[in-house]
Design a protein around this motif. Structure first.
Motif, PDB file in Angstrom:
ATOM      1  N   ARG A   4       0.837  -1.212   0.000  1.00 16.71           N
ATOM      2  CA  ARG A   4       0.000   0.000   0.000  1.00 16.71           C
ATOM      3  C   ARG A   4       0.868   1.257   0.000  1.00 16.71           C
ATOM      4  O   ARG A   4       0.555   2.231  -0.664  1.00 16.71           O
ATOM      5  CB  ARG A   4      -0.938   0.002   1.216  1.00 16.71           C
ATOM      6  N   ALA A   8       0.960   4.056  -2.859  1.00 13.84           N
ATOM      7  CA  ALA A   8       0.710   5.463  -2.544  1.00 13.84           C
ATOM      8  C   ALA A   8       1.812   6.351  -3.117  1.00 13.84           C
ATOM      9  O   ALA A   8       1.537   7.404  -3.698  1.00 13.84           O
ATOM     10  CB  ALA A   8       0.601   5.657  -1.033  1.00 13.84           C
ATOM     11  N   ARG A  51       2.157  10.555   2.536  1.00 13.86           N
ATOM     12  CA  ARG A  51       1.489   9.953   3.690  1.00 13.86           C
ATOM     13  C   ARG A  51       0.162   9.361   3.267  1.00 13.86           C
ATOM     14  O   ARG A  51      -0.641  10.002   2.598  1.00 13.86           O
ATOM     15  CB  ARG A  51       1.230  11.005   4.779  1.00 13.86           C
ATOM     16  N   LEU A  52      -0.057   8.133   3.680  1.00 13.43           N
ATOM     17  CA  LEU A  52      -1.287   7.409   3.386  1.00 13.43           C
ATOM     18  C   LEU A  52      -1.974   7.103   4.705  1.00 13.43           C
ATOM     19  O   LEU A  52      -1.334   6.608   5.646  1.00 13.43           O
ATOM     20  CB  LEU A  52      -0.958   6.103   2.654  1.00 13.43           C
ATOM     21  N   ARG A  53      -3.241   7.387   4.776  1.00 13.73           N
ATOM     22  CA  ARG A  53      -4.027   7.067   5.965  1.00 13.73           C
ATOM     23  C   ARG A  53      -5.343   6.458   5.526  1.00 13.73           C
ATOM     24  O   ARG A  53      -5.996   6.937   4.597  1.00 13.73           O
ATOM     25  CB  ARG A  53      -4.306   8.312   6.813  1.00 13.73           C
ATOM     26  N   SER A  54      -5.732   5.405   6.202  1.00 11.04           N
ATOM     27  CA  SER A  54      -7.028   4.788   5.912  1.00 11.04           C
ATOM     28  C   SER A  54      -8.104   5.355   6.825  1.00 11.04           C
ATOM     29  O   SER A  54      -9.288   5.195   6.576  1.00 11.04           O
ATOM     30  CB  SER A  54      -6.956   3.268   6.061  1.00 11.04           C
ATOM     31  N   ALA A  61      -3.471  12.253   7.911  1.00  5.02           N
ATOM     32  CA  ALA A  61      -2.128  12.155   7.346  1.00  5.02           C
ATOM     33  C   ALA A  61      -1.272  13.390   7.629  1.00  5.02           C
ATOM     34  O   ALA A  61      -0.088  13.274   7.938  1.00  5.02           O
ATOM     35  CB  ALA A  61      -2.232  11.915   5.838  1.00  5.02           C
ATOM     36  N   LEU A  97      -2.662  11.082   1.031  1.00  8.81           N
ATOM     37  CA  LEU A  97      -3.638  10.225   0.366  1.00  8.81           C
ATOM     38  C   LEU A  97      -4.526   9.563   1.411  1.00  8.81           C
ATOM     39  O   LEU A  97      -4.053   9.157   2.474  1.00  8.81           O
ATOM     40  CB  LEU A  97      -2.938   9.135  -0.449  1.00  8.81           C
ATOM     41  N   GLN A  98      -5.784   9.463   1.062  1.00 13.13           N
ATOM     42  CA  GLN A  98      -6.749   8.758   1.897  1.00 13.13           C
ATOM     43  C   GLN A  98      -7.123   7.481   1.166  1.00 13.13           C
ATOM     44  O   GLN A  98      -7.533   7.524   0.008  1.00 13.13           O
ATOM     45  CB  GLN A  98      -7.985   9.643   2.114  1.00 13.13           C
ATOM     46  N   ASN A  99      -6.946   6.342   1.811  1.00  6.42           N
ATOM     47  CA  ASN A  99      -7.331   5.044   1.238  1.00  6.42           C
ATOM     48  C   ASN A  99      -6.749   4.802  -0.157  1.00  6.42           C
ATOM     49  O   ASN A  99      -7.451   4.485  -1.094  1.00  6.42           O
ATOM     50  CB  ASN A  99      -8.841   4.896   1.187  1.00  6.42           C
ATOM     51  N   THR A 100      -5.459   4.952  -0.297  1.00  9.10           N
ATOM     52  CA  THR A 100      -4.731   4.684  -1.542  1.00  9.10           C
ATOM     53  C   THR A 100      -5.380   5.306  -2.767  1.00  9.10           C
ATOM     54  O   THR A 100      -5.802   4.616  -3.683  1.00  9.10           O
ATOM     55  CB  THR A 100      -4.536   3.167  -1.757  1.00  9.10           C
ATOM     56  N   LEU A 104      -6.563  12.810  -2.825  1.00 12.05           N
ATOM     57  CA  LEU A 104      -5.162  13.189  -2.806  1.00 12.05           C
ATOM     58  C   LEU A 104      -5.086  14.689  -2.575  1.00 12.05           C
ATOM     59  O   LEU A 104      -5.800  15.457  -3.217  1.00 12.05           O
ATOM     60  CB  LEU A 104      -4.506  12.815  -4.138  1.00 12.05           C
TER      61      LEU A 104
END
Length: 114
Positions: A4, A8, A51-54, A61, A97-100, A104
């Motif tokens: 992931r 990203a 930065r990626l955050r789910s 992020a 990024l949120q959820n890959t 963005l």
């Protein structure tokens, strides 16, 4: 790095290239840390943290790029700059990024070292 995380960084790199930046280095590593992407924006060298955050718990992020992380990025950037014949104008950007890729956000001049 996780799949992931790699995905990203790829999405961020592709986005920034579409914005006219030129990718020069991926995953620059030194004893101070890692810089995800180093790009050229005209005459300016751009050190970019991806930065990626789910989830958005704990501020999402952007909040994860705290003063400790900024210091590591600054030291790694200074290390990178010692390898160049001259020091160009520089800035630190962040791509969040949120959820890959669901969303963005590109933050130019996310923080300053100089």
């Amino acid at each position: 790095m996780s799949n992931r995380g790699t995905q990203a960084e790829q999405l961020a790199a592709e986005f920034l290239v579409r914005q006219g930046l030129k990718l020069t280095v991926r995953n620059y590593r030194c004893r101070y840390g890692e810089i995800d992407l180093i790009l050229q924006d005209g005459d300016t060298l751009v050190f970019t943290e991806v930065r990626l955050r789910s989830r958005s718990d704990f501020g999402g992020a952007a909040a994860s790029i705290d003063s400790h992380k900024q210091r590591k990025l600054i030291l790694a950037a200074q290390h990178y700059l010692t390898q160049l014949p001259r020091t160009p104008p520089c800035r630190f950007d962040a791509v969040l990024l949120q959820n890959t890729g669901e969303s963005l956000e590109w933050i130019k001049n996310a923080f300053s070292a100089w």
